[in-house]
Scaffold this active site. Structure first.
Site, PDB file in Angstrom:
ATOM      1  N   SER A  15       0.863  -1.182   0.000  1.00  7.73           N
ATOM      2  CA  SER A  15       0.000   0.000   0.000  1.00  7.73           C
ATOM      3  C   SER A  15       0.901   1.233   0.000  1.00  7.73           C
ATOM      4  O   SER A  15       2.067   1.163   0.396  1.00  7.73           O
ATOM      5  CB  SER A  15      -0.903   0.005   1.231  1.00  7.73           C
ATOM      6  N   LYS A  51       0.035   0.944  15.315  1.00  7.36           N
ATOM      7  CA  LYS A  51      -1.381   0.672  15.547  1.00  7.36           C
ATOM      8  C   LYS A  51      -1.803  -0.696  15.001  1.00  7.36           C
ATOM      9  O   LYS A  51      -2.753  -1.296  15.497  1.00  7.36           O
ATOM     10  CB  LYS A  51      -2.203   1.771  14.870  1.00  7.36           C
ATOM     11  N   ASP A  52      -1.107  -1.162  13.967  1.00  9.04           N
ATOM     12  CA  ASP A  52      -1.496  -2.417  13.322  1.00  9.04           C
ATOM     13  C   ASP A  52      -0.757  -3.631  13.885  1.00  9.04           C
ATOM     14  O   ASP A  52      -0.962  -4.751  13.415  1.00  9.04           O
ATOM     15  CB  ASP A  52      -1.228  -2.329  11.813  1.00  9.04           C
ATOM     16  N   THR A  78     -16.206   4.625   9.009  1.00  6.78           N
ATOM     17  CA  THR A  78     -15.067   4.137   9.791  1.00  6.78           C
ATOM     18  C   THR A  78     -15.263   2.653  10.018  1.00  6.78           C
ATOM     19  O   THR A  78     -16.390   2.181  10.080  1.00  6.78           O
ATOM     20  CB  THR A  78     -14.923   4.834  11.158  1.00  6.78           C
ATOM     21  N   SER A 123     -13.217   1.289  12.465  1.00  5.46           N
ATOM     22  CA  SER A 123     -12.572   1.108  13.752  1.00  5.46           C
ATOM     23  C   SER A 123     -13.648   1.089  14.832  1.00  5.46           C
ATOM     24  O   SER A 123     -14.491   1.976  14.909  1.00  5.46           O
ATOM     25  CB  SER A 123     -11.578   2.255  13.962  1.00  5.46           C
ATOM     26  N   LEU A 124     -13.639   0.051  15.661  1.00  5.85           N
ATOM     27  CA  LEU A 124     -14.626  -0.055  16.737  1.00  5.85           C
ATOM     28  C   LEU A 124     -14.465   1.100  17.718  1.00  5.85           C
ATOM     29  O   LEU A 124     -15.423   1.575  18.307  1.00  5.85           O
ATOM     30  CB  LEU A 124     -14.477  -1.390  17.473  1.00  5.85           C
ATOM     31  N   ARG A 125     -13.214   1.531  17.903  1.00  3.77           N
ATOM     32  CA  ARG A 125     -12.953   2.664  18.792  1.00  3.77           C
ATOM     33  C   ARG A 125     -13.660   3.924  18.275  1.00  3.77           C
ATOM     34  O   ARG A 125     -14.383   4.591  19.017  1.00  3.77           O
ATOM     35  CB  ARG A 125     -11.434   2.919  18.848  1.00  3.77           C
ATOM     36  N   ARG A 126     -13.454   4.234  16.989  1.00  8.89           N
ATOM     37  CA  ARG A 126     -14.078   5.443  16.441  1.00  8.89           C
ATOM     38  C   ARG A 126     -15.596   5.316  16.431  1.00  8.89           C
ATOM     39  O   ARG A 126     -16.310   6.277  16.684  1.00  8.89           O
ATOM     40  CB  ARG A 126     -13.550   5.705  15.024  1.00  8.89           C
ATOM     41  N   ARG A 178     -13.551   0.133   4.615  1.00  6.37           N
ATOM     42  CA  ARG A 178     -12.253  -0.557   4.654  1.00  6.37           C
ATOM     43  C   ARG A 178     -11.445  -0.218   3.413  1.00  6.37           C
ATOM     44  O   ARG A 178     -11.878   0.512   2.547  1.00  6.37           O
ATOM     45  CB  ARG A 178     -12.472  -2.076   4.783  1.00  6.37           C
ATOM     46  N   ARG A 211     -10.183   4.515   0.586  1.00  7.42           N
ATOM     47  CA  ARG A 211     -11.153   5.153   1.490  1.00  7.42           C
ATOM     48  C   ARG A 211     -11.518   6.546   0.997  1.00  7.42           C
ATOM     49  O   ARG A 211     -12.679   6.952   1.029  1.00  7.42           O
ATOM     50  CB  ARG A 211     -10.580   5.223   2.903  1.00  7.42           C
ATOM     51  N   CYS A 263      -7.987  -8.321  20.388  1.00 10.78           N
ATOM     52  CA  CYS A 263      -9.196  -9.046  19.998  1.00 10.78           C
ATOM     53  C   CYS A 263     -10.365  -8.128  19.726  1.00 10.78           C
ATOM     54  O   CYS A 263     -11.487  -8.380  20.150  1.00 10.78           O
ATOM     55  CB  CYS A 263      -9.569 -10.056  21.062  1.00 10.78           C
TER      56      CYS A 263
HETATM   57  N1  PBG Z   1      -5.933   0.960  10.445  1.00  8.23           N
HETATM   58  C1  PBG Z   1      -5.096   1.231   9.327  1.00  8.23           C
HETATM   59  C2  PBG Z   1      -4.034   2.231   9.633  1.00  8.23           C
HETATM   60  N2  PBG Z   1      -2.900   1.882  10.258  1.00  8.23           N
HETATM   61  C3  PBG Z   1      -2.156   3.006  10.442  1.00  8.23           C
HETATM   62  C4  PBG Z   1      -2.846   4.073   9.922  1.00  8.23           C
HETATM   63  C5  PBG Z   1      -2.411   5.469   9.927  1.00  8.23           C
HETATM   64  C6  PBG Z   1      -1.027   5.792  10.350  1.00  8.23           C
HETATM   65  C7  PBG Z   1      -0.690   5.546  11.787  1.00  8.23           C
HETATM   66  O1  PBG Z   1      -1.543   5.471  12.698  1.00  8.23           O
HETATM   67  O2  PBG Z   1       0.522   5.460  12.041  1.00  8.23           O
HETATM   68  C8  PBG Z   1      -4.038   3.588   9.376  1.00  8.23           C
HETATM   69  C9  PBG Z   1      -5.081   4.341   8.670  1.00  8.23           C
HETATM   70  C10 PBG Z   1      -6.139   4.954   9.548  1.00  8.23           C
HETATM   71  O3  PBG Z   1      -6.424   4.489  10.665  1.00  8.23           O
HETATM   72  O4  PBG Z   1      -6.748   5.922   9.089  1.00  8.23           O
END
Ligand code: PBG
Length: 311
Positions: free
Chosen positions: A14, A84-85, A128, A130-133, A150, A156, A243
Site C-alpha cells: 500500500s 497501531k497495526d 469508519t 474502527s470499533l474505537r471510532r 475498509r 477510502r 481481539c
Molecule cells: N488501520 C489502518 C491504519 N494503520 C495506520 C494508519 C495510519 C497511520 C498511523 O496510525 O501510524 C491507518 C489508517 C487509519 O487508521 O486511518
C-alpha cells in the site's frame, strides 16, 4: 560487531506502507553508508480481503504474517509497521526492536461538504471500520449513521469522493505521510477522540535474537515515543486489545511524567469507562497495567464480558 552489507526491508505494497518503508530505508542508508538497503514488497491477506470487517477475518495479525514468513525464511531482515497495526502480543520468535518518533497521533475529520463533526446534520453517513471510532461517534453523536469503511487510504478517500459517505474519520498521520494533509478538515483532540494505542508511531520488527540487525535499527528508536507506546500497548494488552475491543489508549510525556489516558466502551457507545494516570516514563508497561486495573475497578469487566471473546 560486523556491519551487514545488505539490509532487506519487507513491506506491504500500500502507498502508506511503502512510504514508511522508504522512510526507514533512507534513514538506514544514511546511517550505514557501506550497506545496500532495499525494499521487498508483498501483499498480505489483510490487503486482499476488503469486503469484510477486520474483526471478522482475523484482526491485526493479518497484515504482518507474510512479512514475518519472509523474515523467518531469510528473504528479509526487518519489517516496518504502523504500531497501531501490530498485535499487542508479538508472535513467538519476533521482537519490536525500535519505535521511531511519532507523527501526529490524532484522528482527522475528512469531508467534501462539512468542516467538522459538529456540522453534520442528523442522518449524515460517517465512514469508519474502527470499533474505537464507532463507539466514540455513537456515544457523542447518536444522530449520525456509521457505515463500515475498509481499504487502504486511497481507496477510502475514493469512496468518500464517490459520495458513499458524508464524512470519514482517518488517522491524521497516514494522510500527512502521503502528502494528503489538505484533505483534513479538522483534527480531533484527544478529548474528542482518544487515539488508538500506537497511532502515528512506526515500529521495526525483527527476528528475535538477530543482534546484528538490532544494532542497526537501535538509532531509530525514540525513547519518549517508545515509553508512550509501550504504556499504551500494555494497557491494551491487559484488556484484550488484540481481539477487537473498542478502546483508546494514549500517552504523552508531560513535564517529565508519562500521562496515560484510556477508555473501554461498547461499540454502540452506550457504555464507556475512562481513566487516566501519571507516572515515571521508565515504568511504562507497569503504568499500562495499572490503568487497565483501574478501568476494571470502574466497571470495564462488564463491558469486556459482552464483547466477542479471544480465540
Ligand atoms: N488501520 C489502518 C491504519 N494503520 C495506520 C494508519 C495510519 C497511520 C498511523 O496510525 O501510524 C491507518 C489508517 C487509519 O487508521 O486511518
Amino acid at each position: 560487531m560486523s556491519r551487514p552489507s545488505k539490509i532487506v526491508i519487507a513491506s506491504r505494497e500500500s502507498r502508506l506502507a511503502m512510504w514508511q518503508a522508504v522512510h526507514v530505508r533512507d534513514r538506514l542508508s544514511s546511517l550505514n553508508p557501506g550497506a545496500e538497503v532495499v525494499i521487498l514488497g508483498m501483499t498480505t491477506k489483510g490487503d486482499q480481503i476488503l469486503d469484510r470487517p477486520l474483526a471478522e477475518i482475523g484482526g491485526k495479525g493479518l497484515f504482518i504474517k507474510e512479512l514475518e514468513v519472509a523474515m523467518q525464511e531469510g528473504r528479509a531482515h526487518l519489517a516496518v509497521h504502523s504500531m497501531k497495526d501490530v498485535p499487542m502480543v508479538m508472535p513467538e520468535g519476533f521482537v519490536l526492536a525500535a519505535i521511531s518518533a511519532r507523527e501526529n497521533p490524532r484522528d482527522a475529520f475528512v469531508s467534501n461538504k462539512y468542516n467538522g463533526l459538529d456540522d453534520l446534520p442528523a442522518g449524515a453517513v460517517v465512514g469508519t471500520s474502527s470499533l474505537r471510532r464507532e463507539a466514540i461517534l455513537r456515544a457523542k453523536y447518536p444522530q449520525l449513521v456509521i457505515k463500515s469503511l475498509r481499504g487502504n487510504l486511497d481507496t477510502r478517500l475514493k469512496k468518500l469522493d464517490a459520495g458513499e459517505y458524508d464524512a470519514i474519520i482517518l488517522a491524521a498521520a497516514g494522510l500527512i505521510r502521503l502528502g494528503l494533509k489538505d484533505r483534513i478538515k479538522s483534527v480531533l483532540t484527544p478529548e474528542q477522540s482518544l487515539p488508538a494505542p500506537g497511532q502515528g508511531a512506526l515500529g521495526i520488527e525483527l527476528v528475535d535474537g538477530d543482534s546484528a540487525m538490532a544494532a542497526v535499527v537501535a538509532p531509530l528508536n525514540d525513547a519518549e515515543t517508545a515509553h508512550c507506546v509501550k504504556a499504551e500497548r500494555s494497557f491494551s494488552r491487559a484488556l484484550g486489545g488484540s481481539c477487537q475491543v473498542p478502546l483508546g489508549g494514549y500517552a504523552v510525556i508531560d513535564n517529565g511524567q508519562l500521562w496515560l489516558r484510556g477508555f473501554v466502551a461498547t461499540a454502540d457507545g452506550k457504555e464507556m469507562v475512562s481513566a487516566e494516570l501519571r507516572g515515571n516514563p521508565a515504568d511504562d508497561e507497569a503504568l499500562g497495567l495499572q490503568l487497565a486495573a483501574e478501568l476494571r475497578a470502574k466497571g470495564a469487566d462488564a463491558i469486556l464480558e459482552k464483547l466477542a471473546h479471544c480465540k
